[in-house]
Design a protein around this motif. Structure first.
Motif, PDB file in Angstrom:
ATOM      1  N   ALA A  23       1.226  -4.462  -3.210  1.00  0.00           N
ATOM      2  CA  ALA A  23       1.403  -3.651  -1.986  1.00  0.00           C
ATOM      3  C   ALA A  23       1.843  -2.143  -2.198  1.00  0.00           C
ATOM      4  O   ALA A  23       2.706  -1.980  -1.514  1.00  0.00           O
ATOM      5  CB  ALA A  23       2.381  -4.211  -0.821  1.00  0.00           C
ATOM      6  N   THR A  25       1.131   2.287  -2.332  1.00  0.00           N
ATOM      7  CA  THR A  25       0.389   3.166  -1.585  1.00  0.00           C
ATOM      8  C   THR A  25      -0.239   4.167  -2.535  1.00  0.00           C
ATOM      9  O   THR A  25       0.611   4.730  -3.614  1.00  0.00           O
ATOM     10  CB  THR A  25       1.392   3.740  -0.576  1.00  0.00           C
ATOM     11  N   ASP A  54      -3.058  -3.313  -0.514  1.00  0.00           N
ATOM     12  CA  ASP A  54      -2.411  -1.788  -0.899  1.00  0.00           C
ATOM     13  C   ASP A  54      -2.938  -0.917   0.144  1.00  0.00           C
ATOM     14  O   ASP A  54      -3.812  -0.933   1.096  1.00  0.00           O
ATOM     15  CB  ASP A  54      -3.273  -1.267  -2.189  1.00  0.00           C
ATOM     16  N   THR A  55      -2.152   0.118   0.376  1.00  0.00           N
ATOM     17  CA  THR A  55      -2.546   1.134   1.212  1.00  0.00           C
ATOM     18  C   THR A  55      -2.949   2.385   0.593  1.00  0.00           C
ATOM     19  O   THR A  55      -2.313   2.663  -0.626  1.00  0.00           O
ATOM     20  CB  THR A  55      -1.167   1.571   2.069  1.00  0.00           C
ATOM     21  N   ARG A 114      -3.350   3.217  10.017  1.00  0.00           N
ATOM     22  CA  ARG A 114      -1.948   3.443  10.141  1.00  0.00           C
ATOM     23  C   ARG A 114      -1.523   4.982  10.805  1.00  0.00           C
ATOM     24  O   ARG A 114      -0.742   5.011  11.641  1.00  0.00           O
ATOM     25  CB  ARG A 114      -1.234   3.398   8.845  1.00  0.00           C
ATOM     26  N   GLU A 245      -4.303   7.270   6.590  1.00  0.00           N
ATOM     27  CA  GLU A 245      -3.545   6.228   6.010  1.00  0.00           C
ATOM     28  C   GLU A 245      -4.163   4.988   6.526  1.00  0.00           C
ATOM     29  O   GLU A 245      -3.979   4.636   7.507  1.00  0.00           O
ATOM     30  CB  GLU A 245      -2.110   6.343   6.134  1.00  0.00           C
ATOM     31  N   GLN A 247      -4.439   0.612   5.302  1.00  0.00           N
ATOM     32  CA  GLN A 247      -4.095  -0.623   4.713  1.00  0.00           C
ATOM     33  C   GLN A 247      -5.163  -1.429   4.812  1.00  0.00           C
ATOM     34  O   GLN A 247      -5.683  -1.756   5.596  1.00  0.00           O
ATOM     35  CB  GLN A 247      -2.827  -1.259   5.052  1.00  0.00           C
TER      36      GLN A 247
END
Length: 334
Positions: A23, A25, A54-55, A114, A245, A247
């Motif tokens: 996870a 970014t 992942d973001t 997000r 953003e 995810q």
């Protein structure tokens, strides 16, 4: 006793917390020269490889290869659009594709929206009657382009004296790769999501897309600062995004054949077709399927509930395939 409880809580946190390899970014920012301007295909080399969960924080650029500008005249824009189409180049400038490890055909890609930070300016336009583009191609002998400027906090646009619009930014186009062997125009929506122009897909919502190729190959473009249902003139407030953003989660447990979205208050089903009546039928079928699958209703009950509680809205009427989306309120379910 208290010490044992605290120790247990600490161990549980360590076990459940994501490790350094999970996870992440990932920043991914492009110039207009790095955007992808071609057709939607299954063999586009990925620009970024990420893991399930992942973001990615990324930007988008303006349409027309990143060259659309509020300083342009309509004739300037039309000349650039014509040149790109003659060269076989799509007018959408994509960020991506992103290859998501673990995504396989038959899976569903869950895209959690997000955060969106729009740019400083936007453009809207209409085409003249003879081009037969838009929801009302009559009564406009000349093309029209209007520059728009967002407020410093990016919350509003002064459209005209006494007319102020609240921004509601969303990505007009989020797509995964189509099935192998297909080559599709970037302005078309479909089973791969694509140019949905669905104004409900703002931050805080989630989009679910069926995966067609390994890695999914997700791309995004067509940033909108604000748009009405229908997008009747063919253009929203066409802008760029300084930051988006998203995810990405691979869902092995969710099997879809068409995109589905979720907001805090609604489930959102979709239908796309060149005939608006057929798009409506597709959206109704998707709503019925959702209510039967997720809520255990009979087909007759689901269709009746659609008539009682589901709002079907025209998403857009200006692309090759028009759109209808059905808003299923979560509030009716206990």
């Amino acid at each position: 006793m208290l010490f044992a409880l605290l120790l247990f809580s600490a161990l549980a946190f360590l076990l459940l917390a994501p490790s350094a390899g999970q996870a992440r970014t990932r920043p991914f920012f492009i110039t207009k020269e790095q955007a992808y301007n071609g057709m939607l295909r299954a063999d586009i080399p990925p620009a970024l490889v990420i893991d399930d969960g992942d973001t990615v924080v990324f930007n988008t650029v303006m349409l027309l290869g990143g060259n659309l500008s509020p300083e342009m005249s309509f004739d300037d824009m039309l000349a650039l659009r014509t040149e790109m189409k003659e060269k076989g180049i799509g007018v959408y400038a994509f960020t991506g594709p992103f290859h998501i490890n673990g995504a396989e055909p038959g899976d569903t890609l869950e895209v959690r929206i997000r955060r969106i930070v729009p740019g400083k300016y936007a453009v809207t336009h209409i085409y003249p009657d003879h081009m037969n583009i838009g929801g009302l191609p009559e009564g406009f002998s000349k093309g029209f382009l209007k520059p728009l400027f967002l407020s410093q906090d990016r919350k509003t646009i002064e459209f005209a004296p006494g007319v102020t619009l609240k921004t509601r930014p969303f990505l007009g186009t989020m797509a995964v790769a189509p099935r192998p062997g297909e080559e599709l125009p970037p302005a078309v929506p479909g089973y791969f999501a694509g140019n949905m122009d669905n104004k409900e897909l703002v931050e805080g919502t989630t989009l679910y897309i069926p995966v067609n190729v390994r890695g999914a190959l997700f791309m995004a473009a067509d940033a909108h600062a604000v748009q009405g249902d229908g997008e009747v003139s063919i253009a929203a407030a066409e802008t760029y995004f300084e930051e988006v953003e998203l995810q990405f989660v691979v869902r092995k447990d969710l099997k879809l054949h068409y995109p589905l979205a979720e907001s805090p208050t609604h489930w959102i089903v979709m239908g796309f077709h060149h005939d608006l009546d057929e798009a409506m039928k597709m959206a109704i079928r998707e709503a019925i399927s959702f209510l039967m699958r997720e809520k255990g209703l009979s087909r007759e009950e689901a269709f009746s509930l659609c008539s009682l509680s589901v709002d079907f809205r025209v998403t857009q009427v200006v692309d090759g395939d028009k759109g209808v989306h059905g808003m299923i309120p979560k509030s009716i379910f206990s």
